[in-house]
Motif scaffolding. Structure first.
Motif, PDB file in Angstrom:
ATOM      1  N   PHE A 269       0.579  -1.475  -0.129  1.00 34.24           N
ATOM      2  CA  PHE A 269      -0.176  -0.232   0.616  1.00 34.24           C
ATOM      3  C   PHE A 269       0.918   1.779  -0.253  1.00 34.24           C
ATOM      4  CE2 PHE A 269      -3.425   2.684   1.949  1.00 34.24           C
ATOM      5  CZ  PHE A 269      -3.835   2.750   1.570  1.00 34.24           C
ATOM      6  N   ASN A 270       1.909   0.820   0.495  1.00 37.19           N
ATOM      7  CA  ASN A 270       2.502   2.429   1.363  1.00 37.19           C
ATOM      8  C   ASN A 270       3.477   2.504   0.398  1.00 37.19           C
ATOM      9  OD1 ASN A 270       0.941   3.465   3.023  1.00 37.19           O
ATOM     10  ND2 ASN A 270       2.412   3.393   4.863  1.00 37.19           N
ATOM     11  N   ALA A 271       5.024   1.138   0.329  1.00 34.27           N
ATOM     12  CA  ALA A 271       6.117   1.433  -0.734  1.00 34.27           C
ATOM     13  C   ALA A 271       5.484   1.190  -2.515  1.00 34.27           C
ATOM     14  CB  ALA A 271       7.014   0.270  -0.045  1.00 34.27           C
ATOM     15  N   GLY A 272       4.654   0.741  -2.892  1.00 34.58           N
ATOM     16  CA  GLY A 272       4.131   0.929  -3.800  1.00 34.58           C
ATOM     17  C   GLY A 272       3.546   2.154  -4.516  1.00 34.58           C
ATOM     18  N   SER A 273       3.105   2.781  -3.550  1.00 31.46           N
ATOM     19  CA  SER A 273       2.935   4.029  -4.265  1.00 31.46           C
ATOM     20  C   SER A 273       3.909   4.944  -4.720  1.00 31.46           C
ATOM     21  CB  SER A 273       2.359   5.011  -3.416  1.00 31.46           C
ATOM     22  OG  SER A 273       0.829   4.121  -2.316  1.00 31.46           O
ATOM     23  N   ALA A 274       4.852   4.254  -4.020  1.00 26.34           N
ATOM     24  CA  ALA A 274       5.950   4.990  -5.417  1.00 26.34           C
ATOM     25  C   ALA A 274       6.203   4.809  -6.147  1.00 26.34           C
ATOM     26  CB  ALA A 274       7.943   4.382  -4.315  1.00 26.34           C
ATOM     27  N   LEU A 275       5.682   3.629  -6.958  1.00 29.00           N
ATOM     28  CA  LEU A 275       5.448   3.660  -8.685  1.00 29.00           C
ATOM     29  C   LEU A 275       6.902   2.988  -9.029  1.00 29.00           C
ATOM     30  CD1 LEU A 275       3.124   6.757  -9.671  1.00 29.00           C
ATOM     31  CD2 LEU A 275       2.624   4.541  -8.902  1.00 29.00           C
ATOM     32  N   GLU A 276       7.782   3.291  -8.356  1.00 26.72           N
ATOM     33  CA  GLU A 276       9.382   2.313  -8.573  1.00 26.72           C
ATOM     34  C   GLU A 276       9.772   1.670  -7.622  1.00 26.72           C
ATOM     35  OE1 GLU A 276      10.829   5.836 -10.908  1.00 26.72           O
ATOM     36  OE2 GLU A 276       9.587   6.626 -10.344  1.00 26.72           O
ATOM     37  N   ALA A 277      10.864   0.754  -8.095  1.00 23.51           N
ATOM     38  CA  ALA A 277      11.401  -0.013  -7.386  1.00 23.51           C
ATOM     39  C   ALA A 277      12.453   1.320  -6.552  1.00 23.51           C
ATOM     40  CB  ALA A 277      11.590  -1.357  -7.178  1.00 23.51           C
ATOM     41  N   ASN A 278      12.627   1.989  -5.793  1.00 18.17           N
ATOM     42  CA  ASN A 278      13.636   2.862  -5.950  1.00 18.17           C
ATOM     43  C   ASN A 278      13.971   3.695  -4.532  1.00 18.17           C
ATOM     44  OD1 ASN A 278      11.233   4.175  -5.632  1.00 18.17           O
ATOM     45  ND2 ASN A 278      11.651   5.450  -7.128  1.00 18.17           N
ATOM     46  N   ASN A 279      14.737   4.593  -4.280  1.00 14.39           N
ATOM     47  CA  ASN A 279      14.956   5.007  -2.669  1.00 14.39           C
ATOM     48  C   ASN A 279      13.462   5.792  -2.128  1.00 14.39           C
ATOM     49  OD1 ASN A 279      17.972   4.671  -3.499  1.00 14.39           O
ATOM     50  ND2 ASN A 279      18.001   6.593  -4.247  1.00 14.39           N
ATOM     51  N   SER A 280      12.715   6.356  -3.299  1.00 13.95           N
ATOM     52  CA  SER A 280      10.678   6.524  -2.676  1.00 13.95           C
ATOM     53  C   SER A 280      10.625   5.470  -1.709  1.00 13.95           C
ATOM     54  CB  SER A 280      10.378   7.500  -3.386  1.00 13.95           C
ATOM     55  OG  SER A 280       9.505   7.441  -2.518  1.00 13.95           O
ATOM     56  N   ALA A 281      10.395   4.374  -2.873  1.00 17.48           N
ATOM     57  CA  ALA A 281      10.146   2.914  -1.840  1.00 17.48           C
ATOM     58  C   ALA A 281      10.573   2.573  -0.983  1.00 17.48           C
ATOM     59  CB  ALA A 281      10.086   1.618  -3.146  1.00 17.48           C
ATOM     60  N   ALA A 282      11.872   2.777  -0.976  1.00 14.96           N
ATOM     61  CA  ALA A 282      12.748   2.013   0.170  1.00 14.96           C
ATOM     62  C   ALA A 282      12.127   3.065   1.575  1.00 14.96           C
ATOM     63  CB  ALA A 282      14.285   2.176   0.056  1.00 14.96           C
ATOM     64  N   LEU A 283      11.908   4.662   1.538  1.00 17.94           N
ATOM     65  CA  LEU A 283      11.299   5.098   2.868  1.00 17.94           C
ATOM     66  C   LEU A 283      10.555   4.571   3.310  1.00 17.94           C
ATOM     67  CD1 LEU A 283      12.232   7.778   4.151  1.00 17.94           C
ATOM     68  CD2 LEU A 283      11.506   9.468   2.521  1.00 17.94           C
ATOM     69  N   ALA A 284       9.333   4.479   2.431  1.00 19.57           N
ATOM     70  CA  ALA A 284       7.836   4.426   2.480  1.00 19.57           C
ATOM     71  C   ALA A 284       8.141   3.241   3.207  1.00 19.57           C
ATOM     72  CB  ALA A 284       7.454   4.046   1.097  1.00 19.57           C
ATOM     73  N   PHE A 285       8.775   2.349   2.466  1.00 21.13           N
ATOM     74  CA  PHE A 285       9.111   0.507   3.874  1.00 21.13           C
ATOM     75  C   PHE A 285       9.173   0.995   4.591  1.00 21.13           C
ATOM     76  CE2 PHE A 285      10.408  -3.732   4.444  1.00 21.13           C
ATOM     77  CZ  PHE A 285       9.380  -4.193   3.561  1.00 21.13           C
ATOM     78  N   ILE A 286      10.321   1.046   4.880  1.00 23.03           N
ATOM     79  CA  ILE A 286      10.957   1.346   6.279  1.00 23.03           C
ATOM     80  C   ILE A 286      10.164   1.913   7.456  1.00 23.03           C
ATOM     81  CG2 ILE A 286      12.663   3.885   5.993  1.00 23.03           C
ATOM     82  CD1 ILE A 286      15.030   1.880   8.262  1.00 23.03           C
ATOM     83  N   ASN A 287       8.842   3.253   7.090  1.00 27.11           N
ATOM     84  CA  ASN A 287       8.993   3.948   7.884  1.00 27.11           C
ATOM     85  C   ASN A 287       7.039   3.568   8.653  1.00 27.11           C
ATOM     86  OD1 ASN A 287      10.516   6.079   7.529  1.00 27.11           O
ATOM     87  ND2 ASN A 287       9.497   7.608   5.882  1.00 27.11           N
ATOM     88  N   THR A 288       6.303   2.578   7.104  1.00 26.97           N
ATOM     89  CA  THR A 288       5.841   1.392   7.285  1.00 26.97           C
ATOM     90  C   THR A 288       5.564   0.830   8.196  1.00 26.97           C
ATOM     91  OG1 THR A 288       5.000   2.137   5.233  1.00 26.97           O
ATOM     92  CG2 THR A 288       3.492  -0.195   6.705  1.00 26.97           C
ATOM     93  N   MET A 289       7.101   0.473   8.944  1.00 29.99           N
ATOM     94  CA  MET A 289       7.663  -0.900  10.134  1.00 29.99           C
ATOM     95  C   MET A 289       7.595  -0.190  11.340  1.00 29.99           C
ATOM     96  SD  MET A 289       8.405  -3.300  10.576  1.00 29.99           S
ATOM     97  CE  MET A 289       9.334  -4.581   9.017  1.00 29.99           C
ATOM     98  N   SER A 290       8.335   1.096  11.025  1.00 29.50           N
ATOM     99  CA  SER A 290       8.660   2.015  11.837  1.00 29.50           C
ATOM    100  C   SER A 290       7.439   2.419  13.072  1.00 29.50           C
ATOM    101  CB  SER A 290      10.059   2.556  12.161  1.00 29.50           C
ATOM    102  OG  SER A 290       9.436   4.019  10.758  1.00 29.50           O
ATOM    103  N   ALA A 291       6.930   3.123  12.105  1.00 28.66           N
ATOM    104  CA  ALA A 291       5.739   4.055  12.598  1.00 28.66           C
ATOM    105  C   ALA A 291       4.719   3.466  13.361  1.00 28.66           C
ATOM    106  CB  ALA A 291       5.158   4.858  11.764  1.00 28.66           C
ATOM    107  N   THR A 292       4.763   1.550  12.558  1.00 34.07           N
ATOM    108  CA  THR A 292       3.511   0.849  13.110  1.00 34.07           C
ATOM    109  C   THR A 292       3.768   0.122  13.995  1.00 34.07           C
ATOM    110  OG1 THR A 292       3.249   0.283  10.996  1.00 34.07           O
ATOM    111  CG2 THR A 292       2.139  -1.017  12.241  1.00 34.07           C
ATOM    112  N   ALA A 293       4.835  -0.382  14.742  1.00 31.34           N
ATOM    113  CA  ALA A 293       5.619  -0.779  15.982  1.00 31.34           C
ATOM    114  C   ALA A 293       5.631   0.192  16.641  1.00 31.34           C
ATOM    115  CB  ALA A 293       6.982  -1.321  15.577  1.00 31.34           C
ATOM    116  N   ALA A 294       5.848   1.905  16.439  1.00 22.95           N
ATOM    117  CA  ALA A 294       5.948   2.412  17.096  1.00 22.95           C
ATOM    118  C   ALA A 294       4.331   2.930  17.621  1.00 22.95           C
ATOM    119  CB  ALA A 294       6.500   4.025  16.664  1.00 22.95           C
ATOM    120  N   ALA A 295       3.854   2.790  17.395  1.00 20.87           N
ATOM    121  CA  ALA A 295       1.889   3.080  17.440  1.00 20.87           C
ATOM    122  C   ALA A 295       1.807   1.918  18.746  1.00 20.87           C
ATOM    123  CB  ALA A 295       1.384   3.950  16.389  1.00 20.87           C
ATOM    124  N   ALA A 296       1.597   0.476  18.111  1.00 22.04           N
ATOM    125  CA  ALA A 296       1.875  -0.493  18.483  1.00 22.04           C
ATOM    126  C   ALA A 296       1.867  -0.305  19.693  1.00 22.04           C
ATOM    127  CB  ALA A 296       1.719  -1.855  17.948  1.00 22.04           C
TER     128      ALA A 296
END
Length: 468
Positions: A269-296
């Motif tokens: 949902f998030n990293a795929g929204s970069a529309l490319e397999a690039n740095n933007s996707a990598a940033l969205a990927f790690i942010n999806t991991m970190s923010a979710t863990a913090a909220a839980a």
């Protein structure tokens, strides 16, 4: 006009696939990008079916288990079909500031039979493209899950036929225009001449023109669905026995499984929204991991402190809250900014399903507004704070012709974000109210008292989830 580097390097910017924009050379289609987007589409499908269905299913009473599964599954499927017929065209082709046109009605023009080739659409990098059908499929899953989210607000009491009619109306007049307003723009290849920038910007969606940042759907998906759900909870009314009878979730194991599938699927949902397999996707990927863990973690400890015990329901709700809040910010903020967003989501969304819910007085059965609406608003506003490079964010594109990246003043960007939030709330709320009233007048929104007490599994679908 300043546009988010993350947004534009990032997501569903409906305009990301504005076709016919002038290009100096044929765009390149990278096999890795196509593979990543195909996987991301499957991940989002998994979020809805089975992820959301199981998450919601475990939260309702056992006599309504199949009804909520049916509403999620059939709503998702119905909207995907409508997306291919007219939704994509109205959201992602040029029209006006609110709706697109009919250039892709019934997906006409996506395949050139004479040349034996599929049409292409822009990503967020110049001279880089995707097959248009790849983007269409990816966006179809977003439309489907957004509508499916709404059913949690009026779970256990809505008539199945009326739910489907409402979804058609709300999808057409709320989801499509909000998606167009936020994500449609001419695409990076169109920006070749500084003298034409203003004219190009004027063809984009309204909120894109304003400079609103929404990487993966804080406004388009979560606020949009959350508001529609809250309106539904008011219009349909409270469940029989609400506040007097026990209405505990019947299967927290199932809810845990659903929340876990949502978390895994959310990377698409998030990293795929970069529309490319690039740095933007990598940033969205790690942010999806970190923010979710913090909220839980934060939700768990806040609930522990307030109620005396940490619950599985609370931890699972914290996961979803973090996912929701990071959605608009995923590729728009730095990693530490994402952690802060997750921490705040754990606190604010806990209040959303406890204190705010009491203030609102609505029977939002599965806390769609408290988590998705509140979390989406929080994430959208904080995107404006943590996008700036001074706080570790990627900044935004200030000049698409030259590709210049910079940072907008924080207060100015937050104000833009707030305007986007307000427009989404008002638009979705008004359309939802009208759509509910039409559905009620034609089909009757609510089942009878007898049917509700018996349970919707038997009364609406003639089957039961469990047998002794």
């Amino acid at each position: 006009m300043k546009k988010s580097f993350a947004l534009l390097l990032g997501l569903l910017s409906a305009g990301a696939l504005m076709y016919g924009a002038p290009a100096l050379a044929a765009p390149t289609i990278d096999k890795g990008d196509v593979a990543w987007m195909s996987v991301s589409t499957l991940l989002v499908l998994m979020m809805a079916v089975p992820g959301l269905a199981l998450f919601y299913g475990g939260l309702v009473r056992s006599k309504n288990m199949l009804s909520i599964l049916m509403q999620v599954l059939v709503t998702f499927s119905l909207i995907v079909v409508l997306w291919f017929i007219y939704g994509y065209s109205l959201a992602f082709t040029e029209g006006n500031a609110f709706f697109g046109g009919f250039d892709r009605l019934f997906l006409k023009g996506v395949f050139d039979a004479a040349a034996g080739a599929f049409s292409t659409g822009a990503t967020f990098s110049k001279d880089v493209a995707l097959p248009e059908i790849t983007f269409i499929a990816f966006q179809a899953t977003f439309a489907g899950i957004t509508c499916a989210l709404i059913v949690g607000s009026f779970a256990e009491r809505a008539r199945f036929s009326a739910v489907l009619l409402f979804m058609v109306l709300w999808f057409t007049f709320a989801y499509i225009p909000v998606a167009h307003m936020v994500w449609f723009w001419p695409g990076p290849d169109a920006y070749t001449d500084a003298s034409k920038v203003d004219a190009l910007n004027s063809t984009a969606g309204l909120l894109w023109q304003w400079g609103a940042l929404d990487f993966a759907g804080g406004t388009v998906v979560h606020i949009n669905a959350g508001v529609a759900g809250l309106v539904g909870a008011y219009v349909i009314g409270k469940r029989i026995g609400y506040g007097k009878e026990a209405m505990q979730p019947h299967n927290m194991v199932m809810t845990m499984i659903g929340a876990s599938l949502l978390w895994v699927g959310w990377f698409g949902f998030n990293a795929g929204s970069a529309l490319e397999a690039n740095n933007s996707a990598a940033l969205a990927f790690i942010n999806t991991m970190s923010a979710t863990a913090a909220a839980a973690v934060v939700w768990t400890f806040v609930e522990w402190a307030v109620k005396g015990k940490p619950s599985m329901l609370g931890a699972a709700s914290g996961v979803v809250a973090g996912l929701v809040a990071i959605t608009p910010a995923a590729g728009n903020v730095g990693v530490m900014g994402a952690v802060v967003i997750g921490v705040l989501a754990g606190v604010v969304c806990f209040w959303g399903v406890t204190g705010l819910k009491k203030i609102l007085g609505a029977d939002d059965s599965l806390d769609v507004f408290g988590v998705h609406g509140v979390g989406g608003i929080l994430g959208a506003l904080l995107t404006g704070v943590f996008n700036t490079q001074s706080l570790g964010g990627p900044g935004l594109v200030t000049d698409w012709v030259a590709g210049t990246v910079g940072s907008a003043p924080i207060l100015a960007q937050v104000w833009i974000q707030l305007k986007g939030v307000i427009v989404t709330i008002v638009w979705s709320g008004v359309v939802a109210f009208i759509a509910y009233k039409i559905s009620d007048a034609l089909l009757g929104l609510r089942v009878s008292e007898e049917e509700e007490r018996e349970g919707l599994d038997i009364s609406s679908h003639g089957e039961s989830a469990y047998h002794s």
